[in-house]
Design an enzyme around this catalytic site. Structure first.
Site, mmCIF file in Angstrom:
data_model
loop_
_atom_site.group_PDB
_atom_site.id
_atom_site.type_symbol
_atom_site.label_atom_id
_atom_site.label_comp_id
_atom_site.label_asym_id
_atom_site.label_seq_id
_atom_site.Cartn_x
_atom_site.Cartn_y
_atom_site.Cartn_z
ATOM 1 N N ALA A 170 0.821 -1.237 0.003
ATOM 2 C CA ALA A 170 -0.075 0.016 0.006
ATOM 3 C C ALA A 170 0.849 1.342 0.030
ATOM 4 C CB ALA A 170 -0.776 -0.249 1.235
ATOM 5 N N HIS A 171 0.187 2.357 0.027
ATOM 6 C CA HIS A 171 0.905 3.619 -0.091
ATOM 7 C C HIS A 171 1.851 3.865 1.260
ATOM 8 C CE1 HIS A 171 -3.506 5.309 1.472
ATOM 9 N NE2 HIS A 171 -2.726 4.499 2.146
ATOM 10 N N ASN A 172 2.744 4.706 0.952
ATOM 11 C CA ASN A 172 3.825 5.056 1.890
ATOM 12 C C ASN A 172 4.449 3.862 2.722
ATOM 13 O OD1 ASN A 172 2.085 7.058 1.207
ATOM 14 N ND2 ASN A 172 2.761 8.130 2.880
#
Lengths: 339, 339, 339
Positions: free
Chosen positions: C236-238
């Site tokens: 996922a993001h980050n």
């Protein structure tokens, strides 16, 4: 796209403190922000980080003070920041114009300002609404109906006959309307049960990369307006997902189950067939809902088989103490002369 | 494709009641059916729904009575309905003819009536059997051998050297023959272990959208005849799946494991490396089979680590009562003066 | 590629026993090997199989004796075998030359010996390093920077702006840099939180088929040098994945979590948001790490919620005996006159 703090305050219905003419031209996290970026701060815990940011403009909640910055005060800074982002950040185009290499059936109909990328294939009878962008290698099977201002990223595949609303976003590799998994055991092995039903997707639905959604077998698979689906999610035939439900990555929902509106499904959840997740219920990550079960409105469940979170926690607390319980039991038995 | 009730009865070996000349031209669920559609009813529970249907012809089991409809009586209505569907429903074509944009190596050989869609890429030495349809953006790597009447949906990717039988169906986004996940830790980080083995798929195999099947590392990954695999399934290097096994969505099977014939694997099951699922065994949804374990014929297992269903249920029943057990233990200790 | 045993011994720093001029031209498992293939044997348990092989040359560990074969003795035969494979097996090309049908923006820059397959799309401002091969239907969004000698298999999709190092391998269907899953609940339904951050991948990273990696929302998603990711993994993001970490199939890692270097994550693991898996920690298959948790260096965890393996085993042993514990408790209660 440049905006002044005054303009943003008007759109966000924010209380403005500081320089109304301050120019904002982008958004960023506090650490990466430049002077013209907008940041947000919704908690005193993050105030220091926001104060240290190079950004000169911030969306903040009532209690936050930041020196030397222009502030846009709102009750919900994260929401206001997301709304501001839609004004400040120019969306990347998925496609521009109609690429010469796109294979478009003469019987397909496209609205105004439709863009179709290189090597996309648009089959017979497809209808595409105004302003929709179709990425490279996207495949729209015969008779697909798609609304306005949708964004179809590269190599999305839509099987024939699907209907999609307006402003739908399909990320790369999504498959819509594939055959469901249904066989009947016969004398000569598995016999494929017909998978010829419908596939309907409402407005404002977003579906993450490489997720797969099967068409109905005889009935219809329905994803209602506002549903958000993460990456690598599997939705089986005849499932219905209600308005504004949210489904995190790698979750699987089996045949004929219903997820009612506003339900929240965590990552890697497994929902067996013919289940019902009632309005607003929450299924925690990796929960397993056995065949035919209903999860009630207001419940938050966890575990396999899924049970209400408080029950799970109480059971788990004792499970962790099982070696101790067994020892205490043994001592009682010794005292009672039973060992 | 229109058939009379008499024709269907002959093919399905059904007992016919009612009008033998009644025309049937499609299939549907009871609620969506039109007059000429065929429906099925296999249980008295669903009789009311069947009776209310607009369909005038139904496949039913011996005990079912429906007024005013022509009935085809069989022992297994769902199976007969699926067989009838194959006669009544014209299959959508995955491709028609050889599209001008397909890139086909001069050394590839294609049988009669092979269809290849737009932008498909067929590499050197590929062989495609009679009547096979290859969808848009499909990629058949060097030396792929594929049998007759297969259906390869858009953007399937087959790595070089795979062998597939007849009537194989590969749904959109399937990857066949990718490198397995194998590394040896060396002084300079992970060193890739060779992934150069074989990839063999039998006849009548169906593989769901975006599933991935790795080739063998040194040996062979084998999917036997009749195996059905759902969407987003992962099958690792050197795995063998036996005849007619069924594997539901999002299941993962690790390296060198064997699933014997007729086994049924639920959704989101994890089978670690070097396991054996014996003939006809059933692994319930989300079960986890630890490395090297065997699941015996006749077993139905659930949970992680997987155990026979009855054990799981007995353990789980007490697990749910753990807070109560702990309370009872405490009371005993108090009575015994041990607290 | 033919080598003599002497040449291989020099490269592998192996002790040579037997014919130094023996020719080796490939690798194989013992059962499939031909005379000129190299095999390996790292354990006395497999000595019989190795002895029976047609291969005349083997990499073996110090204790192994094989009659009539030329032996290359090393401390770690599997590692040496993998290194030898890199010399003996010619890698299949993902693409050769620049195919006439590739759509390449005039503003894209490609290094020497870059190969681009049929129907690949290379958008504006892309940079591709020397010797990199890009497969059919690959999509490199605007501004993608990719290093030297990378291998991008067919229909990989890279969203705009990603940066990738040297010798990166992306298998078929991988999606890099897609939007993360972030919404803020507003009065009119879910409002999309901006997903405009960065996407960085180091050197020598390999990512399996149909895996998906989201770009940062405001920050950056980072996959460090040497990371190996299996098929159908979701990141996922980050998220940040540290050097040489290994992540098995179908695992999902939620937003802002950190997996430190050398960590090993099994298959179907779920790591919730804001977790930290410390250096070298091991998460067993199907483990579930709840939001915000840290898994310490040196720990090996299992279960949901994940706990150290010894704890899991101790708890599980008693869990399996819960029906017995409950029976013993009942007998105590009877003796104490409490039932």
């Amino acid at each position: 796209m440049k905006r002044t703090a005054r303009e943003l305050a008007a759109v966000l219905r924010a209380e403005l403190e500081g320089d109304p003419e301050r120019v904002v031209s982008g958004i960023a996290g506090p650490a990466e922000a430049h002077a013209e970026d907008l940041i947000y701060c919704e908690s005193a815990r993050h105030m220091e980080r926001a104060q240290a940011s190079a950004a000169r403009t911030a969306v903040v909640e009532p209690g936050i003070r930041l020196e030397g910055k222009t502030l846009l005060r709102v009750a919900e800074p994260k929401l206001a920041f997301a709304q501001a982002a839609a004004l400040l950040v120019e969306r990347e185009r998925v496609a521009e114009g109609i690429h010469a290499t796109a294979v478009i059936s003469p019987s397909a109909r496209t609205g105004k300002n439709v863009a179709i990328g290189p090597y996309a294939v648009i089959e017979d009878g497809v209808e595409i609404g105004e302003g929709t962008e179709i990425g490279a290698f996207a495949y729209l099977g015969c008779g697909t109906k798609m609304g306005e201002r949708c964004r179809v990223y590269p190599r999305v595949t839509i099987y024939p006959g699907a209907r999609l609303g307006d402003r739908v976003i399909l990320h790369a590799g999504v498959v819509i309307g594939s055959d469901g998994f249904g066989y009947v055991r016969g004398p000569e092995g598995q016999c494929k049960f017909p998978q010829v039903g419908g596939m309907e997707i409402g407005d404002d639905v977003e579906i993450g990369a490489n997720s797969t959604i099967d068409r109905g077998s005889l009935g219809v698979t329905r994803i209602q307006t506002g549903v958000k689906i993460d990456n690598l999610v599997q939705i089986a035939h005849n499932v219905e997902i209600g308005r504004d439900a949210v489904i995190a990555a790698q979750t699987g929902i089996s045949g004929s189950s219903v997820v009612e509106r506003d339900a929240v499904i965590g990552g890697q959840v497994g929902i067996a067939d013919h289940c019902r997740i009632e309005r607003g219920a929450i299924c925690g990550a990796q929960a397993g809902i056995p065949s035919g079960k209903t999860i009630r409105s207001g419940w938050m469940v966890w575990g396999t088989p899924a049970r209400p979170m408080e029950k799970f926690k109480a059971q788990y607390a004792w499970q962790a103490r099982l070696p101790e319980l067994a020892e205490r039991l043994k001592r009682l038995e010794e005292k009672a002369g039973m060992r």
